[in-house]
Motif scaffolding. Structure first.
Motif, PDB file in Angstrom:
ATOM      1  N   GLU A   1      26.678  -2.912  58.478  1.00 35.96           N
ATOM      2  CA  GLU A   1      28.016  -3.406  58.799  1.00 35.96           C
ATOM      3  C   GLU A   1      28.776  -3.799  57.526  1.00 35.96           C
ATOM      4  O   GLU A   1      29.963  -3.530  57.395  1.00 35.96           O
ATOM      5  N   ALA A   2      28.079  -4.416  56.589  1.00 29.72           N
ATOM      6  CA  ALA A   2      28.713  -4.857  55.344  1.00 29.72           C
ATOM      7  C   ALA A   2      29.209  -3.684  54.492  1.00 29.72           C
ATOM      8  O   ALA A   2      30.092  -3.867  53.642  1.00 29.72           O
ATOM      9  N   ASP A   3      28.670  -2.496  54.712  1.00 29.15           N
ATOM     10  CA  ASP A   3      29.056  -1.310  53.932  1.00 29.15           C
ATOM     11  C   ASP A   3      30.251  -0.570  54.523  1.00 29.15           C
ATOM     12  O   ASP A   3      30.767   0.369  53.900  1.00 29.15           O
ATOM     13  N   ILE A   4      30.698  -0.963  55.701  1.00 31.51           N
ATOM     14  CA  ILE A   4      31.765  -0.216  56.381  1.00 31.51           C
ATOM     15  C   ILE A   4      33.008  -0.046  55.511  1.00 31.51           C
ATOM     16  O   ILE A   4      33.550   1.066  55.436  1.00 31.51           O
ATOM     17  N   PRO A   5      33.493  -1.058  54.786  1.00 32.48           N
ATOM     18  CA  PRO A   5      34.664  -0.824  53.923  1.00 32.48           C
ATOM     19  C   PRO A   5      34.419   0.245  52.853  1.00 32.48           C
ATOM     20  O   PRO A   5      35.318   1.036  52.553  1.00 32.48           O
TER      21      PRO A   5
END
Length: 165
Positions: free
Chosen positions: A16-20
């Motif tokens: 989720e933290a990698d989405i950007p």
């Protein structure tokens, strides 16, 4: 296992933290999304990370990033043993546009397919009909068309396979 997919890049499951970072990589490839709508968004990345074929579980799916230092170079989505036990299915491979045209995509795919060949007889994927860039890339990797014209909601895809040694 995942760390062994590439000798050239660090590789790990995306979270989720990698989405950007994934969205930025997607946005570097506007040509892809001309053929494969909708336009990328945080939600579409999240959906890509979670989408599974019928009959498969989360343990079969890998949504990976290939990193060079802090740069996300490529994203690879694959499903083990789909559509049959002898096949690995590549749902998405996308290289950051900054890294395109230098042979890096071919290098990553070559390394990944060599790893897959230890456990699978073939790799399968589908590209969006009309996307000559994707078609040319996968043909260059040795994939052959196995089925024309599979209609989707917003586009048509062409299935390809490659036998692994």
């Amino acid at each position: 296992m995942i760390e062994q997919l590439s000798q050239s890049y660090s590789c790990r499951r995306l979270t989720e933290a990698d989405i950007p970072n994934v969205l930025a990589l997607y946005e570097s490839n506007p040509f892809y999304f001309q053929h494969c709508p909708p336009e990328p968004s945080l939600e579409s990345v999240r959906e890509d990370m979670q989408r599974l074929p019928d009959g498969k579980s989360e343990s079969d799916k890998f949504f990976l990033g290939f990193w060079h230092d802090q740069d996300l170079v490529a994203v690879l989505d694959f499903v083990l043993a789909y559509p049959d036990e002898k096949t690995v299915f590549i749902g998405l491979f996308m290289l950051n546009q900054t890294y395109q045209g230098k042979g890096l995509g071919s290098q990553i795919v070559t390394e990944v397919l060599a790893y897959f060949s230890k456990n699978f007889q073939k790799a399968r994927l589908a590209y969006v009909k009309g996307n000559s860039q994707s078609q040319g890339f996968w043909e260059k990797q040795g994939f052959k068309v196995v089925r024309d014209e599979i209609k989707q909601a917003h586009y048509t895809v062409v299935a390809m396979e490659k036998f692994l040694n």
